[in-house]
Design an enzyme around this catalytic site. Sequence first.
Site, PDB file in Angstrom:
ATOM      1  N   GLY A 157      57.692  36.941  47.117  1.00 53.14           N
ATOM      2  CA  GLY A 157      56.431  36.045  47.187  1.00 53.14           C
ATOM      3  C   GLY A 157      55.159  36.844  47.591  1.00 53.14           C
ATOM      4  N   ARG A 158      54.382  36.294  48.598  1.00 48.01           N
ATOM      5  CA  ARG A 158      53.412  37.053  48.897  1.00 48.01           C
ATOM      6  C   ARG A 158      53.665  38.441  49.497  1.00 48.01           C
ATOM      7  NH1 ARG A 158      51.983  31.398  49.727  1.00 48.01           N
ATOM      8  NH2 ARG A 158      53.389  31.379  51.378  1.00 48.01           N
ATOM      9  N   ARG A 179      64.754  33.285  43.356  1.00 47.55           N
ATOM     10  CA  ARG A 179      65.483  32.378  42.525  1.00 47.55           C
ATOM     11  C   ARG A 179      64.702  32.198  41.113  1.00 47.55           C
ATOM     12  NH1 ARG A 179      64.964  27.746  46.728  1.00 47.55           N
ATOM     13  NH2 ARG A 179      62.888  28.785  46.648  1.00 47.55           N
ATOM     14  N   ARG A 240      63.055  36.020  58.942  1.00 48.02           N
ATOM     15  CA  ARG A 240      63.229  34.926  60.380  1.00 48.02           C
ATOM     16  C   ARG A 240      64.569  35.451  60.706  1.00 48.02           C
ATOM     17  NH1 ARG A 240      58.831  33.773  60.969  1.00 48.02           N
ATOM     18  NH2 ARG A 240      57.795  31.786  61.019  1.00 48.02           N
ATOM     19  N   GLU A 269      64.372  34.005  70.209  1.00 48.30           N
ATOM     20  CA  GLU A 269      63.477  35.217  70.900  1.00 48.30           C
ATOM     21  C   GLU A 269      62.903  34.557  72.101  1.00 48.30           C
ATOM     22  OE1 GLU A 269      60.843  35.125  67.643  1.00 48.30           O
ATOM     23  OE2 GLU A 269      62.133  36.233  66.093  1.00 48.30           O
ATOM     24  N   HIS A 288      58.554  40.384  67.154  1.00 47.33           N
ATOM     25  CA  HIS A 288      57.837  39.375  66.182  1.00 47.33           C
ATOM     26  C   HIS A 288      56.467  39.692  66.502  1.00 47.33           C
ATOM     27  CE1 HIS A 288      58.396  35.120  64.471  1.00 47.33           C
ATOM     28  NE2 HIS A 288      57.598  35.847  63.797  1.00 47.33           N
ATOM     29  N   ILE A 289      56.137  40.992  65.664  1.00 42.69           N
ATOM     30  CA  ILE A 289      54.581  41.119  65.723  1.00 42.69           C
ATOM     31  C   ILE A 289      54.323  41.328  64.093  1.00 42.69           C
ATOM     32  CG2 ILE A 289      54.505  42.571  67.854  1.00 42.69           C
ATOM     33  CD1 ILE A 289      55.091  44.939  66.422  1.00 42.69           C
TER      34      ILE A 289
HETATM   35  P1  NAP Z   1      56.314  33.340  50.049  1.00 43.00           P
HETATM   36  O1  NAP Z   1      55.200  33.816  49.319  1.00 43.00           O
HETATM   37  O2  NAP Z   1      56.880  31.633  50.015  1.00 43.00           O
HETATM   38  O3  NAP Z   1      57.509  33.929  49.414  1.00 43.00           O
HETATM   39  C1  NAP Z   1      58.878  33.692  49.770  1.00 43.00           C
HETATM   40  C2  NAP Z   1      59.801  33.952  48.228  1.00 43.00           C
HETATM   41  O4  NAP Z   1      61.197  33.722  48.740  1.00 43.00           O
HETATM   42  C3  NAP Z   1      59.504  33.258  47.154  1.00 43.00           C
HETATM   43  O5  NAP Z   1      59.071  34.309  46.172  1.00 43.00           O
HETATM   44  C4  NAP Z   1      60.638  32.436  46.657  1.00 43.00           C
HETATM   45  O6  NAP Z   1      60.794  32.591  45.419  1.00 43.00           O
HETATM   46  C5  NAP Z   1      61.583  33.446  47.441  1.00 43.00           C
HETATM   47  N1  NAP Z   1      62.850  32.376  47.819  1.00 43.00           N
HETATM   48  C6  NAP Z   1      62.769  31.345  48.585  1.00 43.00           C
HETATM   49  N2  NAP Z   1      64.255  30.928  48.848  1.00 43.00           N
HETATM   50  C7  NAP Z   1      65.096  31.873  48.243  1.00 43.00           C
HETATM   51  C8  NAP Z   1      66.392  31.983  48.059  1.00 43.00           C
HETATM   52  N3  NAP Z   1      67.065  31.313  48.439  1.00 43.00           N
HETATM   53  N4  NAP Z   1      66.692  33.103  47.374  1.00 43.00           N
HETATM   54  C9  NAP Z   1      65.979  34.153  46.997  1.00 43.00           C
HETATM   55  N5  NAP Z   1      64.659  34.189  47.062  1.00 43.00           N
HETATM   56  C10 NAP Z   1      64.313  32.869  47.400  1.00 43.00           C
HETATM   57  O7  NAP Z   1      56.489  33.344  51.310  1.00 43.00           O
HETATM   58  P2  NAP Z   1      55.569  34.668  52.303  1.00 43.00           P
HETATM   59  O8  NAP Z   1      54.328  34.260  52.647  1.00 43.00           O
HETATM   60  O9  NAP Z   1      55.915  36.050  51.446  1.00 43.00           O
HETATM   61  O10 NAP Z   1      56.424  34.643  53.757  1.00 43.00           O
HETATM   62  C11 NAP Z   1      57.911  34.970  53.673  1.00 43.00           C
HETATM   63  C12 NAP Z   1      58.496  34.527  55.331  1.00 43.00           C
HETATM   64  O11 NAP Z   1      58.135  35.770  56.085  1.00 43.00           O
HETATM   65  C13 NAP Z   1      58.015  33.277  55.589  1.00 43.00           C
HETATM   66  O12 NAP Z   1      58.757  31.986  55.147  1.00 43.00           O
HETATM   67  C14 NAP Z   1      58.144  33.600  57.068  1.00 43.00           C
HETATM   68  O13 NAP Z   1      59.241  32.917  57.748  1.00 43.00           O
HETATM   69  C15 NAP Z   1      58.176  35.254  57.358  1.00 43.00           C
HETATM   70  N6  NAP Z   1      57.068  35.496  58.017  1.00 43.00           N
HETATM   71  C16 NAP Z   1      57.270  36.429  59.125  1.00 43.00           C
HETATM   72  C17 NAP Z   1      56.203  36.993  59.874  1.00 43.00           C
HETATM   73  C18 NAP Z   1      56.520  37.839  60.952  1.00 43.00           C
HETATM   74  O14 NAP Z   1      55.780  37.664  62.068  1.00 43.00           O
HETATM   75  N7  NAP Z   1      57.629  38.320  61.119  1.00 43.00           N
HETATM   76  C19 NAP Z   1      55.085  36.927  59.288  1.00 43.00           C
HETATM   77  C20 NAP Z   1      54.693  36.286  58.132  1.00 43.00           C
HETATM   78  C21 NAP Z   1      55.866  35.594  57.422  1.00 43.00           C
HETATM   79  P3  NAP Z   1      61.758  31.281  44.618  1.00 43.00           P
HETATM   80  O15 NAP Z   1      61.266  30.156  45.058  1.00 43.00           O
HETATM   81  O16 NAP Z   1      61.492  31.673  43.145  1.00 43.00           O
HETATM   82  O17 NAP Z   1      62.992  31.599  45.026  1.00 43.00           O
END
Ligand code: NAP
Length: 323
Positions: A157-158, A179, A240, A269, A288-289
Site C-alpha cells: 500500500g502506501r 491480496r 504492528r 509495548e 515504535h518510532i
Molecule cells: P495501506 O496503504 O492500507 O497498505 C496496506 C496494504 O496491505 C494494502 O496494500 C493491502 O492490500 C495489504 N493487505 C491488507 N491485508 C492483507 C493481507 N491479509 N495479506 C496481504 N496484504 C494485505 O496502509 P499503510 O499506510 O501502508 O500502513 C500499513 C500499516 O503500517 C498500518 O496499518 C499501520 O499498522 C502500520 N504503521 C506503523 C507505523 C509505525 O509507527 N511503526 C507507522 C505507520 C503505519 P490488499 O487490500 O490488496 O490486500
Amino acid sequence: MQKKRVFLTRTLHEFALKELKKKYQIEIHTGKIPIPRNVLERKIKNIDGLICFPYDKIDSELMDLGSNLKVISTYSVGFDHIDINHAKKKKIRVGFTPKVLTDATADLAFALMIDVVRRVSEGDRIIRSGKWRQIYGAYDYIGMDLQGKTLGILGFGRIGSTLARRAKAFDMKIIYHNRNRISKNKEKTLGVKYVSQNKLITQSDIISIHVPHTSETDQMFNKEIFKKMKDSAFLINTARGKIVNEKDLSLALEKKIISGAGLDVFEFEPISKNHPFMKIPNIVLAPHIGSSSKETREEMAKITVKNLNLGINRKKPIYSVGF
Ligand code: NAP
C-alpha cells in the site's frame, strides 16, 4: 451555547491544543500512559469527541458508554485498536492519519534494514560494552550487501510501495504481495513483481511487513513461516507487533533459522527488560518510532484536529474509516 467537550488520552502539540481550546472544552489525560481503562470509561461518558493513540483500546463496551460521542480521532494510520464496525453502527465517525506518515515510516523500515544487515547497532553495542577486540579482519562483523538482493514487501500500500522506491535506488530486486495485485502499469513504473505470499516468504532475502493488523494477519509470521524463509533472510516489521509471533521469532533467531530482524513494533509495548529479544544480538529494536519525525508528527496533529472538527459536527473526516 455550551462548548462541546473533547477528551485527549495524551497531550498533543501546543498549536493543536490552542486550536482545540478555541472551539471546545478540552481535557487532557496527564497520568499513566496508556490511560487506565477505568479512567477512560469515566471520561467517555460526557464527551462529544475523543482524540486517542494506537495503544488505546476503543472497543464496543467503551463506545456504548459514550452516549454523546460523535467522533474518535486517532493520532495514527493504524486503526486496529478501534472497533470500526461498532463505531459505524453507532454512527460515530472515526478519523485517522494516512499519507502524512508514509515517507517517515518507509524511511524507518529502510533504516532498520540497513542497520541489521550491516550490523550497525550490534557494533555499537559491542563498542559501548568495551568488547571491541577484533579490528578489520576478513571475517569480523561481516554483514550482507543490499544491492542485488531480493526485498519481499508484504502489503504493497502506501508505505510498502514507498519503501520499494527507496530500495530501487539501492539496486535491489523487489517482489511484493497484496491480496489485490496493483496495475501492471504501476508495477512497471516501480519495477516490482507480484508473487504469491508463499513465493515472497521463500524467495526473499529480506521481508518487510506493511500489512495492517487484522484477524487475517494476526500472528501471520510464526514458526511455520520462519522455517520456509531462507536461513540467510532478515525480517523487518514496522507494521504492528501482533502480526509476528515473538516467541517463535526469538527461537528462529537463536537457532539461526533466519539471520536477523529489525523491529519497530511489539506485541505489548513497551517491552520489558526481561523480554527474550534483549539477549539476541542479531536483532535491532526501535521504540515504535515509524512516524516519529518532527515534520510528520506535526502533520499528524493537524490532521487529527481536522478530523475531529469535522466528525464532531457529524461530517465526514478528511481521512475517515467506516463511513
Ligand atoms: P495501506 O496503504 O492500507 O497498505 C496496506 C496494504 O496491505 C494494502 O496494500 C493491502 O492490500 C495489504 N493487505 C491488507 N491485508 C492483507 C493481507 N491479509 N495479506 C496481504 N496484504 C494485505 O496502509 P499503510 O499506510 O501502508 O500502513 C500499513 C500499516 O503500517 C498500518 O496499518 C499501520 O499498522 C502500520 N504503521 C506503523 C507505523 C509505525 O509507527 N511503526 C507507522 C505507520 C503505519 P490488499 O487490500 O490488496 O490486500
